[in-house]
Each structure stands twice: as C-alpha cells, then as structure tokens.
Design a protein around this motif. Structure first.
Motif, PDB file in Angstrom:
ATOM      1  N   PHE A  64       0.821  -1.209   0.000  1.00 30.31           N
ATOM      2  CA  PHE A  64       0.000   0.000   0.000  1.00 30.31           C
ATOM      3  C   PHE A  64       0.860   1.265   0.000  1.00 30.31           C
ATOM      4  O   PHE A  64       2.000   1.262   0.453  1.00 30.31           O
ATOM      5  CB  PHE A  64      -0.893   0.051   1.250  1.00 30.31           C
ATOM      6  CG  PHE A  64      -1.909  -1.051   1.347  1.00 30.31           C
ATOM      7  CD1 PHE A  64      -3.204  -0.854   0.879  1.00 30.31           C
ATOM      8  CD2 PHE A  64      -1.586  -2.275   1.920  1.00 30.31           C
ATOM      9  CE1 PHE A  64      -4.152  -1.867   0.978  1.00 30.31           C
ATOM     10  CE2 PHE A  64      -2.527  -3.288   2.028  1.00 30.31           C
ATOM     11  CZ  PHE A  64      -3.813  -3.088   1.549  1.00 30.31           C
ATOM     12  N   ARG A  65       0.254   2.343  -0.471  1.00 30.85           N
ATOM     13  CA  ARG A  65       0.822   3.679  -0.339  1.00 30.85           C
ATOM     14  C   ARG A  65      -0.116   4.520   0.515  1.00 30.85           C
ATOM     15  O   ARG A  65      -1.334   4.517   0.314  1.00 30.85           O
ATOM     16  CB  ARG A  65       1.000   4.343  -1.704  1.00 30.85           C
ATOM     17  CG  ARG A  65       1.593   5.761  -1.611  1.00 30.85           C
ATOM     18  CD  ARG A  65       1.728   6.436  -2.973  1.00 30.85           C
ATOM     19  NE  ARG A  65       0.459   6.587  -3.661  1.00 30.85           N
ATOM     20  CZ  ARG A  65       0.164   6.003  -4.836  1.00 30.85           C
ATOM     21  NH1 ARG A  65       1.054   5.262  -5.458  1.00 30.85           N
ATOM     22  NH2 ARG A  65      -1.020   6.178  -5.386  1.00 30.85           N
ATOM     23  N   VAL A  66       0.467   5.246   1.472  1.00 33.39           N
ATOM     24  CA  VAL A  66      -0.291   6.217   2.258  1.00 33.39           C
ATOM     25  C   VAL A  66       0.163   7.608   1.826  1.00 33.39           C
ATOM     26  O   VAL A  66       1.315   7.985   2.042  1.00 33.39           O
ATOM     27  CB  VAL A  66      -0.044   6.035   3.769  1.00 33.39           C
ATOM     28  CG1 VAL A  66      -0.867   7.056   4.555  1.00 33.39           C
ATOM     29  CG2 VAL A  66      -0.375   4.615   4.220  1.00 33.39           C
ATOM     30  N   ASP A  67      -0.726   8.361   1.208  1.00 29.84           N
ATOM     31  CA  ASP A  67      -0.395   9.736   0.838  1.00 29.84           C
ATOM     32  C   ASP A  67      -0.292  10.565   2.113  1.00 29.84           C
ATOM     33  O   ASP A  67      -1.189  10.534   2.967  1.00 29.84           O
ATOM     34  CB  ASP A  67      -1.466  10.318  -0.079  1.00 29.84           C
ATOM     35  CG  ASP A  67      -1.437   9.695  -1.472  1.00 29.84           C
ATOM     36  OD1 ASP A  67      -0.518   8.898  -1.742  1.00 29.84           O
ATOM     37  OD2 ASP A  67      -2.331  10.012  -2.275  1.00 29.84           O
ATOM     38  N   VAL A  68       0.814  11.308   2.234  1.00 30.47           N
ATOM     39  CA  VAL A  68       1.073  12.108   3.434  1.00 30.47           C
ATOM     40  C   VAL A  68       1.136  13.581   3.061  1.00 30.47           C
ATOM     41  O   VAL A  68       1.873  13.972   2.149  1.00 30.47           O
ATOM     42  CB  VAL A  68       2.398  11.678   4.100  1.00 30.47           C
ATOM     43  CG1 VAL A  68       2.658  12.508   5.353  1.00 30.47           C
ATOM     44  CG2 VAL A  68       2.374  10.185   4.448  1.00 30.47           C
ATOM     45  N   VAL A  69       0.350  14.404   3.753  1.00 34.39           N
ATOM     46  CA  VAL A  69       0.338  15.847   3.541  1.00 34.39           C
ATOM     47  C   VAL A  69       0.510  16.527   4.897  1.00 34.39           C
ATOM     48  O   VAL A  69      -0.306  16.323   5.810  1.00 34.39           O
ATOM     49  CB  VAL A  69      -0.973  16.319   2.882  1.00 34.39           C
ATOM     50  CG1 VAL A  69      -0.952  17.835   2.696  1.00 34.39           C
ATOM     51  CG2 VAL A  69      -1.189  15.619   1.546  1.00 34.39           C
ATOM     52  N   LYS A  84      -3.544  10.953   4.428  1.00 30.63           N
ATOM     53  CA  LYS A  84      -4.693  11.471   3.692  1.00 30.63           C
ATOM     54  C   LYS A  84      -5.410  10.418   2.851  1.00 30.63           C
ATOM     55  O   LYS A  84      -6.613  10.471   2.688  1.00 30.63           O
ATOM     56  CB  LYS A  84      -4.239  12.626   2.796  1.00 30.63           C
ATOM     57  CG  LYS A  84      -3.778  13.852   3.555  1.00 30.63           C
ATOM     58  CD  LYS A  84      -4.891  14.421   4.431  1.00 30.63           C
ATOM     59  CE  LYS A  84      -4.455  15.671   5.158  1.00 30.63           C
ATOM     60  NZ  LYS A  84      -5.519  16.214   6.030  1.00 30.63           N
ATOM     61  N   LYS A  85      -4.671   9.469   2.307  1.00 26.61           N
ATOM     62  CA  LYS A  85      -5.303   8.510   1.401  1.00 26.61           C
ATOM     63  C   LYS A  85      -4.516   7.209   1.405  1.00 26.61           C
ATOM     64  O   LYS A  85      -3.290   7.223   1.370  1.00 26.61           O
ATOM     65  CB  LYS A  85      -5.367   9.076  -0.018  1.00 26.61           C
ATOM     66  CG  LYS A  85      -6.018   8.160  -1.047  1.00 26.61           C
ATOM     67  CD  LYS A  85      -5.962   8.795  -2.433  1.00 26.61           C
ATOM     68  CE  LYS A  85      -6.573   7.877  -3.482  1.00 26.61           C
ATOM     69  NZ  LYS A  85      -6.483   8.453  -4.851  1.00 26.61           N
ATOM     70  N   LEU A  86      -5.231   6.098   1.445  1.00 24.86           N
ATOM     71  CA  LEU A  86      -4.609   4.775   1.378  1.00 24.86           C
ATOM     72  C   LEU A  86      -4.936   4.139   0.030  1.00 24.86           C
ATOM     73  O   LEU A  86      -6.102   4.046  -0.353  1.00 24.86           O
ATOM     74  CB  LEU A  86      -5.137   3.886   2.509  1.00 24.86           C
ATOM     75  CG  LEU A  86      -4.568   2.465   2.573  1.00 24.86           C
ATOM     76  CD1 LEU A  86      -3.091   2.480   2.974  1.00 24.86           C
ATOM     77  CD2 LEU A  86      -5.372   1.594   3.555  1.00 24.86           C
ATOM     78  N   THR A  87      -3.887   3.709  -0.688  1.00 26.98           N
ATOM     79  CA  THR A  87      -4.070   3.103  -2.008  1.00 26.98           C
ATOM     80  C   THR A  87      -3.380   1.753  -2.059  1.00 26.98           C
ATOM     81  O   THR A  87      -2.182   1.657  -1.750  1.00 26.98           O
ATOM     82  CB  THR A  87      -3.485   4.001  -3.118  1.00 26.98           C
ATOM     83  OG1 THR A  87      -4.101   5.290  -3.062  1.00 26.98           O
ATOM     84  CG2 THR A  87      -3.712   3.389  -4.491  1.00 26.98           C
ATOM     85  N   LYS A  88      -4.107   0.726  -2.441  1.00 28.28           N
ATOM     86  CA  LYS A  88      -3.488  -0.582  -2.644  1.00 28.28           C
ATOM     87  C   LYS A  88      -2.799  -0.597  -4.002  1.00 28.28           C
ATOM     88  O   LYS A  88      -3.408  -0.235  -5.014  1.00 28.28           O
ATOM     89  CB  LYS A  88      -4.532  -1.701  -2.570  1.00 28.28           C
ATOM     90  CG  LYS A  88      -3.927  -3.091  -2.762  1.00 28.28           C
ATOM     91  CD  LYS A  88      -4.999  -4.168  -2.713  1.00 28.28           C
ATOM     92  CE  LYS A  88      -4.406  -5.546  -3.000  1.00 28.28           C
ATOM     93  NZ  LYS A  88      -5.440  -6.624  -2.973  1.00 28.28           N
ATOM     94  N   LEU A  89      -1.540  -1.010  -4.026  1.00 29.92           N
ATOM     95  CA  LEU A  89      -0.777  -1.050  -5.265  1.00 29.92           C
ATOM     96  C   LEU A  89      -0.753  -2.454  -5.842  1.00 29.92           C
ATOM     97  O   LEU A  89      -0.721  -3.449  -5.114  1.00 29.92           O
ATOM     98  CB  LEU A  89       0.663  -0.577  -5.015  1.00 29.92           C
ATOM     99  CG  LEU A  89       0.843   0.794  -4.366  1.00 29.92           C
ATOM    100  CD1 LEU A  89       2.314   1.176  -4.339  1.00 29.92           C
ATOM    101  CD2 LEU A  89       0.027   1.868  -5.091  1.00 29.92           C
TER     102      LEU A  89
END
Length: 324
Positions: free
Chosen positions: A217-222, A227-232
C-alpha cells in the motif's frame, strides 16, 4: 652544484611523487578490502525480528522470542548485548530503528504471549521504547492506545514523528516528538492483512506491506497527516512481506518465504525484483553498498513438528548491492 631553483624543483617533484604513491596505495587498499562478513548471532539473541544501522555501520538487532537488542560494531563479526532482555521494562522485541538525529534507538516491545511468545518479563501491553543510541539508557516509553496491539515496525517523518505499524490491528500509530503515548494515525479495514513493514519513499509518502495477505500500500502524506490509502498492484505475488528500507528511488524488502527484493514504484504499481533468497528473513538495513539481512526463521516458533528440537543458528547476512 645545483642551484636553489633546481633544488626547489626537485623537492616539489619528490613531494608530488610521494602524494601520488600514497593515493595509489589507498585506492589499491580500497579495491582489495574484504567484503563485510556475516555475523553469527549469540545464543542469547535468537529469532531476530528486525535490524537497523547507523551511517558508520553499527548494527542493532532484536529478538522476538528472548527479547533484548544486540549491537555489532563496524568491522566486527561478533554481536554484543546492548539492551539486555527485560531491561527498560521490555519484553519481546520486534522492530528497531536507529535515529541519529536524536541519538535514539527506537524499539518495539510487546507482550506477545497471546501468540505463544511469552518473552523475558511480565510487562503487559505494547510499547514504543526509545533508548540512547550510544549508552542504551531508556529515554522514552510510549504505550499503545488499546489492546490487543503489537508494535511491529517503525519509520520517521521529517519532524521526527515515529510512525508505527500495529500488526494486531488494521492501523498505523504515531508518536510525536516529546509525546508520551502512541495514538492512531491511520485506521483502515484494508490493512486487516497484518500491517508490517513500512518505509517512506522519496515522494514523501509512506509505503506499507501486510504480512499475512501479502499486499502493498501507499499512504499519501500531507503536512505529516495520512490522507489517502491506495493498494498497489505488485508485479508478482508477495509471500509474508516483512521489513523494508529506502534504497535509491525505491526500497529493499524481505519476505518470510526467502527473497530480498528491490521494489520500485511506478504510479499505482510496485515492481518487485528478487536479488537473492535467504532463510526466513525478517528485516533488512543498508550500510553503504552492503545490505544486511537478518534471518529470523520465525516459522520454527510456530511449527509444532519442531517443538523440542534444537534451535537453528541465526545470522546477520551481508550482501553487496549496487550503489544507488
């Protein structure tokens, strides 16, 4: 008889020759320097769960079964006790991370008795502990916010905030600088597969794997917030992915099934390229152009057919990797 000018010229030539020979000797020595040697862990530090390092090459490794942390000094092939089992009210030790900016060794300490690992003390709960990187003195002891919790791995935001994977819950925890208690940073049912290894990428986002389900997964960090969790999508299936560290434009990552791999990210896809297989690896760290892999062999602990049989040997393995 030589003139003064001739003597000066001759002396300068000799000095240039000496400097040239010295440079050649140092380059030759570097070229023939022996590669880093594997380290056999002592009997009091079996089943290493994680490994970390300083820039100078000091290694630190935990023990999921017996607790404590061992240290291997640069150039040494022997591990020494650094944090003794139970010291600082620790129990089973999981993730470790050296933070040279604050001179802190971060250590995940857990009461893992509910998964059959009683550890060396009776301290209940899960903690992120901070020890002095040189002396081993306890500096921080931050409990998890709820039970069950298992502090599993650690990564640091630029401001020093520690982000922790909680493998017993689908969540990531954080400890702000000066904080006294871990708090939930991100909770998401998508992480129910056993959130494990984590590392920040060059894009400033956090990348996370799940040990049981083999997801990435990627966790977008601001501004330090999730902010957002995306399964890759991964280029191949992952089998018990575990510790990972930044490496060039991507990561080095181990899997319990054996591989040490280079992971590179392109959009929402993670390309996983196996470098070499090890025996039950659990963690990896990078010192210069050498990858150090700890072979935890954790399957032995949960295989009833091996109960009562002699423990295997445990190593920190050194592997030269391409410079990035």
């Amino acid at each position: 008889m030589k003139s003064i000018e001739e003597c000066k010229s001759s002396g300068a030539s000799r000095r240039r020759l000496v400097r040239g020979l010295a440079l050649a000797a140092s380059l030759l020595a570097a070229a023939v320097a022996p590669a880093a040697a594997d380290v056999l862990l002592p009997d009091f530090a079996p089943f290493p769960e994680s490994i970390t390092s300083t820039r100078a090459g000091t290694l630190y490794s935990s023990s999921i079964s017996d607790g404590g942390v061992v240290r291997v000094r640069p150039g040494s092939s022997e591990a020494e006790a650094f944090i003794k089992p139970g010291e600082g009210e620790t129990r089973s030790t999981f993730g470790v991370l050296a933070d040279e900016k604050t001179n802190t060794l971060w250590v995940c300490s857990n009461d893992a008795s509910f998964i059959g690992l009683p550890g060396p003390s009776k301290v209940e709960g899960s903690y992120l502990k901070g020890f002095d990187l040189e002396t081993g003195a306890l500096k921080v002891s931050a409990p998890a916010p709820h039970k069950p919790s298992i502090c599993n791995d650690i990564a640091l935001l630029p401001d020093g905030t520690a982000i922790v994977s909680n493998v017993a819950q689908p969540e990531l925890l954080r400890l702000k600088p000066g904080g006294e208690k871990l708090e939930v940073w991100l909770a998401d049912p998508a992480l129910k597969g056993g959130v494990d290894g984590l590392a920040f990428g060059p894009d400033g986002n956090l990348y996370v794997n799940t040990f049981n389900s083999g997801e990435f997964f990627r966790v977008d960090v601001v501004d330090g917030e999730a902010k957002k969790l995306t399964k890759l999508e991964t280029s191949r299936p992952l089998t018990h992915p575990d510790g990972m560290r930044p490496y060039g434009s991507g990561f080095l990552m181990v899997e319990g099934a054996g591989p040490l791999s280079r992971v590179t990210i392109s959009g929402d896809r993670a390309n996983v390229e196996t470098i070499k297989d090890f025996v039950g690896p659990t963690g990896v760290t990078l010192v210069g152009d050498t990858a150090w892999v700890c072979e935890g062999q954790l399957g032995y602990l949960f295989n009833p057919e091996l109960k009562g049989k002699p423990r295997p040997q445990f190593h920190l393995r050194a592997l030269p990797v391409e410079k990035k």
